[in-house]
Design a protein around this motif. Structure first.
Motif, mmCIF file in Angstrom:
data_model
loop_
_atom_site.group_PDB
_atom_site.id
_atom_site.type_symbol
_atom_site.label_atom_id
_atom_site.label_comp_id
_atom_site.label_asym_id
_atom_site.label_seq_id
_atom_site.Cartn_x
_atom_site.Cartn_y
_atom_site.Cartn_z
ATOM 1 N N GLN A 98 0.855 -1.185 0.000
ATOM 2 C CA GLN A 98 0.000 0.000 0.000
ATOM 3 C C GLN A 98 0.893 1.236 0.000
ATOM 4 O OE1 GLN A 98 -2.349 0.315 3.531
ATOM 5 N NE2 GLN A 98 -3.478 2.092 2.801
ATOM 6 N N CYS A 99 0.576 2.180 -0.871
ATOM 7 C CA CYS A 99 1.341 3.422 -0.947
ATOM 8 C C CYS A 99 0.652 4.500 -0.115
ATOM 9 C CB CYS A 99 1.460 3.884 -2.397
ATOM 10 S SG CYS A 99 2.332 2.697 -3.429
ATOM 11 N N LEU A 100 1.426 5.214 0.676
ATOM 12 C CA LEU A 100 0.917 6.296 1.513
ATOM 13 C C LEU A 100 1.486 7.629 1.033
ATOM 14 C CD1 LEU A 100 1.474 4.696 5.036
ATOM 15 C CD2 LEU A 100 -0.610 4.684 3.689
ATOM 16 N N ASP A 101 0.914 8.702 1.488
ATOM 17 C CA ASP A 101 1.456 10.054 1.264
ATOM 18 C C ASP A 101 1.628 10.391 -0.208
ATOM 19 O OD1 ASP A 101 1.660 10.121 4.029
ATOM 20 O OD2 ASP A 101 3.736 9.442 3.997
ATOM 21 N N GLY A 102 0.657 10.132 -1.027
ATOM 22 C CA GLY A 102 0.751 10.512 -2.432
ATOM 23 C C GLY A 102 0.941 9.325 -3.345
ATOM 24 N N ALA A 103 1.455 9.607 -4.495
ATOM 25 C CA ALA A 103 1.640 8.566 -5.510
ATOM 26 C C ALA A 103 2.745 7.603 -5.084
ATOM 27 C CB ALA A 103 1.988 9.200 -6.842
ATOM 28 N N CYS A 104 2.612 6.374 -5.574
ATOM 29 C CA CYS A 104 3.646 5.374 -5.289
ATOM 30 C C CYS A 104 4.986 5.831 -5.840
ATOM 31 C CB CYS A 104 3.270 4.039 -5.934
ATOM 32 S SG CYS A 104 2.143 3.065 -4.964
ATOM 33 N N LEU A 105 6.006 5.610 -5.077
ATOM 34 C CA LEU A 105 7.394 5.864 -5.452
ATOM 35 C C LEU A 105 7.722 7.343 -5.666
ATOM 36 C CD1 LEU A 105 8.008 2.845 -7.853
ATOM 37 C CD2 LEU A 105 8.485 3.007 -5.415
ATOM 38 N N SER A 106 6.849 8.243 -5.271
ATOM 39 C CA SER A 106 7.199 9.662 -5.372
ATOM 40 C C SER A 106 8.089 10.023 -4.187
ATOM 41 C CB SER A 106 5.934 10.529 -5.407
ATOM 42 O OG SER A 106 5.206 10.378 -4.221
ATOM 43 N N PRO A 107 9.014 10.946 -4.368
ATOM 44 C CA PRO A 107 9.938 11.305 -3.288
ATOM 45 C C PRO A 107 9.184 11.745 -2.028
ATOM 46 C CG PRO A 107 10.646 12.279 -5.349
ATOM 47 C CD PRO A 107 9.289 11.690 -5.594
ATOM 48 N N GLY A 108 9.607 11.217 -0.897
ATOM 49 C CA GLY A 108 9.016 11.569 0.381
ATOM 50 C C GLY A 108 7.796 10.746 0.768
ATOM 51 N N SER A 109 7.299 9.910 -0.110
ATOM 52 C CA SER A 109 6.136 9.083 0.236
ATOM 53 C C SER A 109 6.602 7.848 1.019
ATOM 54 C CB SER A 109 5.378 8.669 -1.026
ATOM 55 O OG SER A 109 6.171 7.808 -1.812
ATOM 56 N N SER A 110 5.649 7.070 1.452
ATOM 57 C CA SER A 110 5.952 5.832 2.195
ATOM 58 C C SER A 110 5.213 4.660 1.575
ATOM 59 C CB SER A 110 5.531 5.965 3.659
ATOM 60 O OG SER A 110 6.308 6.925 4.312
ATOM 61 N N VAL A 111 5.765 3.494 1.802
ATOM 62 C CA VAL A 111 5.181 2.247 1.320
ATOM 63 C C VAL A 111 4.982 1.337 2.535
ATOM 64 C CG1 VAL A 111 5.565 0.223 -0.121
ATOM 65 C CG2 VAL A 111 6.342 2.456 -0.885
ATOM 66 N N VAL A 112 3.793 0.760 2.652
ATOM 67 C CA VAL A 112 3.507 -0.183 3.736
ATOM 68 C C VAL A 112 3.351 -1.567 3.116
ATOM 69 C CG1 VAL A 112 1.900 -0.853 5.546
ATOM 70 C CG2 VAL A 112 2.396 1.557 5.151
ATOM 71 N N VAL A 113 4.152 -2.498 3.587
ATOM 72 C CA VAL A 113 4.092 -3.882 3.115
ATOM 73 C C VAL A 113 3.545 -4.735 4.253
ATOM 74 C CG1 VAL A 113 5.425 -5.840 2.274
ATOM 75 C CG2 VAL A 113 6.038 -3.532 1.572
ATOM 76 N N SER A 114 2.506 -5.511 3.954
ATOM 77 C CA SER A 114 1.893 -6.394 4.945
ATOM 78 C C SER A 114 1.913 -7.823 4.432
ATOM 79 C CB SER A 114 0.443 -5.999 5.200
ATOM 80 O OG SER A 114 0.373 -4.675 5.652
#
Length: 156
Positions: A98-114
């Motif tokens: 799941q991508c957080l804080d905007g678009a996936c892989l954009s600078p400064g965003s976060s990725v949550v892996v479950s």
């Protein structure tokens, strides 16, 4: 002279060999469940280690990719390798990104892996192991580097 127990030689010979039988019966009755308990603890420990490592490595692999399609493939490959290190197979559908804080892989965003799955118990048939399994889950949040180019941008 008589002994205090009131038994002579005849009393002792009737119990000859029963200590060995008692030892075997009690030993097997205690040893088999103890060995099974150790086997279950070892299997669950491997499942927890595999899940934690898979979530961590999948998050790192996803966040360092240049495109989302490539990132998903890399995350799944990393999770499969982490499970294989523990002698397990990654169950289908257990990995979620799941991508957080905007678009996936954009600078400064976060990725949550479950990773959510059910670990089976050893020495049980598959039908029983699914119902008697232990749920295992791991979650890892990985930041995307602030100093990377956004997906789709060309390096200058």
């Amino acid at each position: 002279m008589r002994r205090r127990g009131g038994r002579g030689r005849a009393g002792r010979s009737s119990e000859r060999g029963s200590a060995i039988i008692e030892f075997v019966v009690v030993g097997v009755g205690v040893l088999v469940p103890l060995v099974y308990l150790l086997q279950v603890v070892g299997a669950l420990h491997a499942a927890v280690l595999a899940s934690g490592a898979a979530a961590r490595q999948a998050g790192r692999a996803f966040s360092t990719a240049s495109k989302v399609a490539q990132a998903l493939a890399r995350a799944e490959s990393a999770a499969r390798l982490a499970f294989a290190d523990q002698g397990l197979t990654l169950p289908a559908g257990s990995l979620r990104v799941q991508c957080l804080d905007g678009a996936c892989l954009s600078p400064g965003s976060s990725v949550v892996v479950s990773i959510d799955w059910t670990a089976g118990l050893p020495w049980l048939p598959d039908a029983w192991a699914r119902e008697a399994g232990v749920p295992v889950s791991a979650r890892q949040q990985v930041p995307v580097d602030d100093y990377r180019s956004s997906p789709g941008e060309e390096a200058r």
